[in-house]
Motif scaffolding. Structure first.
Motif, short mmCIF file in Angstrom:
data_model
loop_
_atom_site.label_atom_id
_atom_site.label_comp_id
_atom_site.label_asym_id
_atom_site.label_seq_id
_atom_site.Cartn_x
_atom_site.Cartn_y
_atom_site.Cartn_z
N SER A 47 11.25 70.22 25.10
CA SER A 47 10.15 69.45 25.64
C SER A 47 9.89 68.20 24.80
O SER A 47 9.96 68.25 23.57
CB SER A 47 8.87 70.30 25.68
N SER A 58 5.36 72.56 21.65
CA SER A 58 5.44 73.68 22.57
C SER A 58 5.84 73.21 23.96
O SER A 58 5.34 72.18 24.44
CB SER A 58 4.09 74.40 22.65
N THR A 60 4.87 74.41 26.66
CA THR A 60 3.75 74.58 27.58
C THR A 60 3.02 73.26 27.84
O THR A 60 2.28 73.15 28.80
CB THR A 60 2.74 75.61 27.04
N SER A 63 4.10 72.23 31.15
CA SER A 63 4.10 73.22 32.23
C SER A 63 3.24 72.78 33.42
O SER A 63 3.58 73.07 34.57
CB SER A 63 3.61 74.57 31.70
N HIS A 64 2.13 72.10 33.17
CA HIS A 64 1.26 71.66 34.26
C HIS A 64 1.30 70.14 34.45
O HIS A 64 0.73 69.63 35.42
CB HIS A 64 -0.18 72.10 33.99
#
Length: 265
Positions: A47, A58, A60, A63-64
Motif C-alpha cells: 500500500s 497499513s 487498511t 481499504s475504503h
C-alpha cells in the motif's frame, strides 16, 4: 571476451571488495558490488500514497479509499501530480547512489538507470524529460549532474527528448541534506527559474531526480513549471526515503547492515 578475462585476472591479483558486504568481487557485472548484494535491490511493494507513493504503514488505509493520500500530500500545497520513486533509499542502493553522486563513479549510471527503467509504469506519459538542475558552482565542483545522466538513459527508452538548459538553479543554496525539515521548506524559495517559459506551456513534464526525500526540491521545480503553463508534472526518482520499519528485511546485506562513513556527504 578478452576484456572479461583481463578483468577477472586483475581482480585475482588486486582484489576489490564489494562496497556493501566487503567480499572480494569476481566477475560481477555491476561495478563495486557483488551479485548477491545487488540482487537485494527490489522495488517497494504494498500500500502506498496515491500521489507520492510513499509506503503506508497499513494496507487498511486504502481499504475504503483507494485514492487515499498521505499526511504530507494532504496538508502541503503540491504542484507535481504524482511521484514515481520505486526503491527505498537504503543499503545497498544508498551505497551505490553515494558512490555515483559524491565520488564520481559515473560507471554506475547504466546500472542505476536500469533499475529505474525496469519499474516504469506502462501508463507513464510525458512530452519532455527535465533533470533537477545543479547550480553552476555545484556543477563545476561535481563535474556532472547525476540526474541528467539518469534522464539521458530513461529518454532512450521512453523516446522522449531531454531538456537540460531551460530549467536552471539560480541560487546556490545550502544542500537540503544538511537542513532540518522545517528549514528545507524555505531554503529553495526562488532558487529555480526557466530561461524559456513558453517551451513548457501545455507540456507533460517528467522531472528526474536521484532521490526523493521530503519532495521540497521537486515541488519547487514543479511550481515554476506549472506557473509557466505546464499541463502536468510527474516526478521520476530512483529512490525515496522511507521510515524505519517499512523496508523489508530481505534488503539487509548477507553480513548485516554496514556503516560507510566515507560515503556520507
Amino acid at each position: 571476451m578478452i576484456l572479461n578475462v583481463l578483468r577477472q585476472v586483475s581482480r585475482l591479483l588486486l582484489p576489490i571488495p564489494c562496497t556493501t558486504c566487503a567480499q572480494p568481487l569476481a566477475d560481477d557485472p555491476v561495478p563495486f558490488f557483488c551479485r548477491p548484494c545487488w540482487a537485494l535491490i527490489r522495488p517497494l511493494r504494498g500500500s502506498a500514497c496515491a500521489r507520492c507513493r510513499r509506503p503506508l504503514a497499513s494496507p487498511t488505509a486504502l481499504s475504503h479509499s483507494p485514492t487515499h493520500e498521505c499526511h504530507d500530500c494532504r496538508t502541503r500545497k503540491l504542484y507535481y501530480a504524482e511521484v514515481w520513486a520505486p526503491y527505498a533509499y537504503c543499503s545497498p542502493l544508498q551505497d551505490a547512489i553515494a558512490l555515483f553522486k559524491y565520488h564520481g563513479k559515473v560507471s554506475l549510471a547504466d546500472a542505476l538507470a536500469t533499475l529505474l527503467i525496469q519499474t516504469l509504469p506502462p501508463q507513464l506519459e510525458g512530452d519532455v524529460l527535465m533533470p533537477i538542475p545543479l547550480h553552476p558552482n555545484r556543477l563545476r565542483q561535481r563535474e556532472f549532474n547525476q540526474s541528467l545522466l539518469l534522464a539521458d538513459r530513461v529518454a532512450a527508452v521512453l523516446k522522449c527528448p531531454v531538456s537540460y538548459r531551460n530549467l536552471v538553479r539560480t541560487v546556490d543554496t545550502e544542500p537540503q541534506t544538511t537542513l532540518p525539515r522545517s528549514a528545507r521548506l524555505h531554503n529553495l524559495h526562488r532558487a529555480f527559474a526557466l530561461h524559456e517559459p513558453q517551451e513548457v506551456a501545455g507540456k507533460r513534464i517528467l522531472l528526474v531526480d536521484d532521490v526523493f526525500t521530503t519532495g521540497t526540491t521537486s515541488n519547487e521545480c514543479a511550481r515554476i513549471l506549472c506557473n509557466a503553463g505546464a499541463a502536468r508534472v510527474t516526478v521520476l526518482a530512483l529512490a525515496r526515503s522511507v521510515e524505519a520499519g517499512i523496508v523489508p528485511e530481505v534488503w539487509l546485506p548477507p553480513s548485516g547492515p554496514r556503516s560507510h562513513p566515507e560515503l556520507r556527504a
